[in-house]
Motif scaffolding. Structure first.
Motif, PDB file in Angstrom:
ATOM      1  N   LEU A  15      15.684  51.182 -19.410  1.00  0.00           N
ATOM      2  CA  LEU A  15      14.641  51.606 -20.357  1.00  0.00           C
ATOM      3  C   LEU A  15      14.445  50.565 -21.447  1.00  0.00           C
ATOM      4  O   LEU A  15      13.320  50.294 -21.859  1.00  0.00           O
ATOM      5  N   LYS A  16      15.528  49.964 -21.882  1.00  0.00           N
ATOM      6  CA  LYS A  16      15.444  48.942 -22.926  1.00  0.00           C
ATOM      7  C   LYS A  16      14.640  47.734 -22.434  1.00  0.00           C
ATOM      8  O   LYS A  16      13.760  47.237 -23.129  1.00  0.00           O
ATOM      9  N   SER A  17      14.919  47.288 -21.209  1.00  0.00           N
ATOM     10  CA  SER A  17      14.179  46.153 -20.647  1.00  0.00           C
ATOM     11  C   SER A  17      12.730  46.525 -20.383  1.00  0.00           C
ATOM     12  O   SER A  17      11.827  45.718 -20.616  1.00  0.00           O
ATOM     13  N   LEU A  18      12.499  47.740 -19.897  1.00  0.00           N
ATOM     14  CA  LEU A  18      11.124  48.174 -19.635  1.00  0.00           C
ATOM     15  C   LEU A  18      10.318  48.189 -20.929  1.00  0.00           C
ATOM     16  O   LEU A  18       9.169  47.739 -20.952  1.00  0.00           O
ATOM     17  N   GLU A  19      10.915  48.658 -21.993  1.00  0.00           N
ATOM     18  CA  GLU A  19      10.233  48.654 -23.292  1.00  0.00           C
ATOM     19  C   GLU A  19       9.890  47.228 -23.716  1.00  0.00           C
ATOM     20  O   GLU A  19       8.779  46.956 -24.174  1.00  0.00           O
ATOM     21  N   LYS A  20      10.826  46.299 -23.551  1.00  0.00           N
ATOM     22  CA  LYS A  20      10.575  44.901 -23.914  1.00  0.00           C
ATOM     23  C   LYS A  20       9.453  44.303 -23.072  1.00  0.00           C
ATOM     24  O   LYS A  20       8.586  43.594 -23.583  1.00  0.00           O
ATOM     25  N   ILE A  21       9.453  44.611 -21.777  1.00  0.00           N
ATOM     26  CA  ILE A  21       8.423  44.074 -20.877  1.00  0.00           C
ATOM     27  C   ILE A  21       7.049  44.616 -21.249  1.00  0.00           C
ATOM     28  O   ILE A  21       6.068  43.862 -21.317  1.00  0.00           O
ATOM     29  N   ILE A  22       6.971  45.921 -21.498  1.00  0.00           N
ATOM     30  CA  ILE A  22       5.676  46.542 -21.794  1.00  0.00           C
ATOM     31  C   ILE A  22       5.168  46.155 -23.176  1.00  0.00           C
ATOM     32  O   ILE A  22       4.045  45.674 -23.332  1.00  0.00           O
ATOM     33  N   ILE A  23       5.986  46.369 -24.193  1.00  0.00           N
ATOM     34  CA  ILE A  23       5.521  46.185 -25.572  1.00  0.00           C
ATOM     35  C   ILE A  23       5.436  44.712 -25.967  1.00  0.00           C
ATOM     36  O   ILE A  23       4.428  44.273 -26.511  1.00  0.00           O
ATOM     37  N   HIS A  24       6.477  43.950 -25.682  1.00  0.00           N
ATOM     38  CA  HIS A  24       6.490  42.546 -26.117  1.00  0.00           C
ATOM     39  C   HIS A  24       5.865  41.614 -25.084  1.00  0.00           C
ATOM     40  O   HIS A  24       5.136  40.692 -25.446  1.00  0.00           O
ATOM     41  N   GLY A  25       6.156  41.867 -23.817  1.00  0.00           N
ATOM     42  CA  GLY A  25       5.648  40.982 -22.773  1.00  0.00           C
ATOM     43  C   GLY A  25       4.180  41.198 -22.456  1.00  0.00           C
ATOM     44  O   GLY A  25       3.387  40.266 -22.458  1.00  0.00           O
ATOM     45  N   ARG A  29       8.130  36.059 -22.838  1.00  0.00           N
ATOM     46  CA  ARG A  29       7.612  36.897 -23.925  1.00  0.00           C
ATOM     47  C   ARG A  29       8.451  38.161 -24.118  1.00  0.00           C
ATOM     48  O   ARG A  29       8.610  38.644 -25.232  1.00  0.00           O
ATOM     49  N   ALA A  30       8.981  38.683 -23.003  1.00  0.00           N
ATOM     50  CA  ALA A  30       9.766  39.925 -23.056  1.00  0.00           C
ATOM     51  C   ALA A  30      11.250  39.667 -23.301  1.00  0.00           C
ATOM     52  O   ALA A  30      12.023  40.607 -23.469  1.00  0.00           O
ATOM     53  N   ASP A  31      11.643  38.404 -23.320  1.00  0.00           N
ATOM     54  CA  ASP A  31      13.041  38.014 -23.503  1.00  0.00           C
ATOM     55  C   ASP A  31      13.947  38.599 -22.416  1.00  0.00           C
ATOM     56  O   ASP A  31      15.000  39.173 -22.692  1.00  0.00           O
ATOM     57  N   VAL A  32      13.483  38.451 -21.155  1.00  0.00           N
ATOM     58  CA  VAL A  32      14.303  38.813 -19.999  1.00  0.00           C
ATOM     59  C   VAL A  32      14.333  37.622 -19.060  1.00  0.00           C
ATOM     60  O   VAL A  32      13.482  36.730 -19.135  1.00  0.00           O
ATOM     61  N   ASP A  33      15.302  37.595 -18.173  1.00  0.00           N
ATOM     62  CA  ASP A  33      15.424  36.491 -17.228  1.00  0.00           C
ATOM     63  C   ASP A  33      14.268  36.501 -16.228  1.00  0.00           C
ATOM     64  O   ASP A  33      13.809  37.561 -15.804  1.00  0.00           O
ATOM     65  N   ARG A  34      13.829  35.323 -15.832  1.00  0.00           N
ATOM     66  CA  ARG A  34      12.705  35.196 -14.896  1.00  0.00           C
ATOM     67  C   ARG A  34      13.014  35.850 -13.560  1.00  0.00           C
ATOM     68  O   ARG A  34      12.161  36.532 -12.982  1.00  0.00           O
ATOM     69  N   THR A  35      14.231  35.679 -13.055  1.00  0.00           N
ATOM     70  CA  THR A  35      14.574  36.293 -11.766  1.00  0.00           C
ATOM     71  C   THR A  35      14.649  37.810 -11.883  1.00  0.00           C
ATOM     72  O   THR A  35      14.270  38.522 -10.946  1.00  0.00           O
ATOM     73  N   TYR A  36      15.100  38.305 -13.037  1.00  0.00           N
ATOM     74  CA  TYR A  36      15.130  39.752 -13.273  1.00  0.00           C
ATOM     75  C   TYR A  36      13.699  40.308 -13.247  1.00  0.00           C
ATOM     76  O   TYR A  36      13.432  41.335 -12.646  1.00  0.00           O
ATOM     77  N   MET A  37      12.792  39.579 -13.884  1.00  0.00           N
ATOM     78  CA  MET A  37      11.387  39.983 -13.912  1.00  0.00           C
ATOM     79  C   MET A  37      10.833  40.074 -12.491  1.00  0.00           C
ATOM     80  O   MET A  37      10.152  41.040 -12.143  1.00  0.00           O
TER      81      MET A  37
END
Length: 89
Positions: free
Chosen positions: A48-58, A28-36
């Motif tokens: 910060l960019k990934s954190l925003e994607k995880i919080i808002i989109h994921g 949902r956040a468009d990040v790699d599973r291992t990164y998550m």
């Protein structure tokens, strides 16, 4: 507790409340599973960019909702900030 640990713990808490797997959240956040997994376990610094994607989109919550938790309210990096603030008034 380090900020990386607080962020990872909060992500895991909200993810479990929403009954999401790490894989589903990563998708949902468009990040790699291992990164998550590494972010959740404080093994990697999250951008910060990934954190925003995880919080808002994921997690589908606002940044305010994410950081409005008691673990973020204590400022252990500057423990005397309140004393200084009141002394300046």
């Amino acid at each position: 507790m380090l900020i990386e640990e607080k962020i990872g713990k909060r992500i895991k808490q909200l993810r479990e409340e929403k009954k999401l797997t790490q894989e589903a959240l990563a998708w949902r956040a468009d990040v790699d599973r291992t990164y998550m997994n590494h972010v959740e376990n404080a093994k990697r610094n999250v951008t910060l960019k990934s954190l925003e994607k995880i919080i808002i989109h994921g997690l589908e919550c606002s940044l305010t909702e994410f950081f409005n938790d008691k673990m973020f309210l204590r400022n252990e990096y500057f423990p005397y900030h309140r004393c200084l603030l009141f002394a300046a008034v």
